[in-house]
Write an enzyme that holds these catalytic residues in place. Structure first.
Site, short mmCIF file in Angstrom:
data_model
loop_
_atom_site.label_atom_id
_atom_site.label_comp_id
_atom_site.label_asym_id
_atom_site.label_seq_id
_atom_site.Cartn_x
_atom_site.Cartn_y
_atom_site.Cartn_z
N ASP A 143 -15.49 20.21 -23.72
CA ASP A 143 -16.17 19.06 -22.15
C ASP A 143 -15.92 19.77 -20.30
O ASP A 143 -15.66 20.66 -20.48
CB ASP A 143 -16.34 18.05 -23.41
CG ASP A 143 -17.29 16.93 -22.32
OD1 ASP A 143 -17.54 16.76 -20.44
OD2 ASP A 143 -18.69 16.74 -22.55
N ASP A 277 -24.74 19.24 -30.51
CA ASP A 277 -24.42 19.03 -29.94
C ASP A 277 -25.06 19.30 -28.71
O ASP A 277 -25.89 20.45 -28.34
CB ASP A 277 -23.41 19.91 -28.70
CG ASP A 277 -22.90 19.41 -28.00
OD1 ASP A 277 -23.13 18.33 -27.85
OD2 ASP A 277 -21.83 19.14 -26.85
N GLY A 303 -21.89 18.29 -34.14
CA GLY A 303 -21.96 17.75 -32.93
C GLY A 303 -21.07 18.42 -31.80
O GLY A 303 -20.27 18.64 -32.00
N HIS A 304 -20.73 17.10 -30.68
CA HIS A 304 -20.06 17.34 -29.90
C HIS A 304 -18.72 17.04 -30.02
O HIS A 304 -17.72 18.39 -28.88
CB HIS A 304 -20.27 16.19 -29.07
CG HIS A 304 -19.73 16.44 -27.25
ND1 HIS A 304 -20.76 17.71 -26.26
CD2 HIS A 304 -19.38 15.42 -26.82
CE1 HIS A 304 -20.10 17.19 -24.67
NE2 HIS A 304 -19.00 16.06 -25.68
N PHE A 305 -18.14 16.13 -30.59
CA PHE A 305 -17.15 16.45 -30.75
C PHE A 305 -16.67 17.21 -31.92
O PHE A 305 -16.12 16.83 -33.36
CB PHE A 305 -16.14 14.83 -30.89
CG PHE A 305 -16.39 14.60 -29.39
CD1 PHE A 305 -14.95 14.45 -28.58
CD2 PHE A 305 -17.53 13.74 -29.39
CE1 PHE A 305 -15.08 13.88 -27.63
CE2 PHE A 305 -17.23 12.66 -28.00
CZ PHE A 305 -16.45 13.42 -27.44
#
Length: 326
Positions: A143, A277, A303-305
């Site tokens: 990120d 994500d 997903g994102h994490f």
């Protein structure tokens, strides 16, 4: 080892001692228990370095004589996101995971008194490594960590031994519909456009970032979003985050430069990307294959994490990758 516990009981009546009883109990600790009680050489240490008058907090573990791995966190978290990864890597590597200014346990000067930017954050991270005497390092980019780390790479490419890329963008293809309100803020940084982004700083949005796209949302520890939201809710922190949202637009103009440096220097890279994500979708992962020839490429069903669901898998891939490049 013999230990003694002595307990003295005195009964006093009318100001005088009536009776005294002393009991001594001894017991042994086994050699295994003694070893278990010794300090853990891989235990994470919580430290801070003052840079330009600002406290930069960081987690550190492992032998500094070993190759260094720098872990760069994303928004809206901190080095906390690496809490489980650090002890695993520390068995063979020197690990440093900083908190950016305004994040985690680092100082958070008011937004109108400090220039919050990705260029400034990258400079701070480089100065931290300089202060620690780290000349070369592999870097985990996630990120916000991607533009921070890629800016550091652009300043001194030979210092970076390799990339571990996890949902961190360097290509226009990775900026899809989610970014439209943020792009509007880049184009016209009015109060109205900034205020429209404050909804992304709420508890609902924070929990969504950690759970959306995961295979089992109920297995994601709420400690993640509780502690993150506490930090976001500090007075003045929303203004800090709006400054970072606005400055993220400066990274997009650097993409072609970073891509050219990828092609020129060909740093080895391990990509581990959560395909579900929405913030940094899978579209942003595949273009790395166009510029990096030594690329291990993995798309994960999360997903994102990604560390929250694929922590052991990512750690194992990293250990193999780091052993190969060091």
């Amino acid at each position: 080892m013999l230990r003694a516990i002595t307990n003295t009981l005195a009964t006093l009546t009318a100001g005088s001692v009536f009776a005294v009883s002393v009991v001594t109990v001894g017991f042994y600790l086994s050699p295994e228990a003694v070893r278990a009680a010794e300090p853990d050489p891989f235990q994470t240490q919580f430290r801070a370095q003052t840079i330009d008058g600002m406290k930069i907090a960081y987690r550190e573990a492992g032998d500094p004589a070993n190759p260094t791995v720098l872990l760069l966190h994303g928004f809206p978290t901190s080095s906390h996101m690496f809490r489980n990864l650090i002890p695993v890597l520390a068995q063979d590597y020197h690990v440093i995971a900083p908190d950016y200014p305004g994040f985690g346990a680092s100082d958070m000067p008011p937004a109108d008194e400090y220039d919050y930017s990705f260029a400034g954050t990258a400079r701070m991270m480089t100065e931290l490594l300089d202060a620690k005497g780290v000349d070369r390092y592999a870097v985990y980019l996630m990120d916000y960590g991607a533009p921070v780390g890629f800016r550091m790479f652009a300043e001194d490419p030979d210092r970076v031994t390799g990339f571990i890329i996890q949902n961190g963008n360097a290509y226009d293809a990775g900026l899809r519909e989610f970014w439209d309100p943020i792009k509007a803020y880049w184009a016209d940084p009015t109060k109205e456009n900034g205020d429209a982004l404050r909804a992304f700083l709420t508890m609902d949005a924070t929990q969504w970032q950690f759970t959306h796209g995961t295979r089992n949302p109920d297995a994601i520890s709420p400690d993640n979003f509780w502690h993150v939201q506490y930090l976001l809710d500090r007075p003045g922190n929303q203004e800090v985050q709006l400054e970072m949202f606005l400055d993220y637009g400066t990274n997009v103009g650097e993409y072609p430069k970073w891509q050219a440096l990828f092609r020129e220097h060909q740093p080895p890279a391990l990509l581990m990307w959560g395909k579900n994500d929405v913030i940094f979708p899978e579209d942003g992962a595949h273009p790395y294959k166009n510029d990096l020839t030594d690329l291990e490429f993995h798309i994960l069903d999360t997903g994102h994490f990604a560390l929250e669901e694929y922590g052991p898998e990512i750690a194992a891939e990293m250990q193999d990758f780091l052993a190969r490049i060091n």
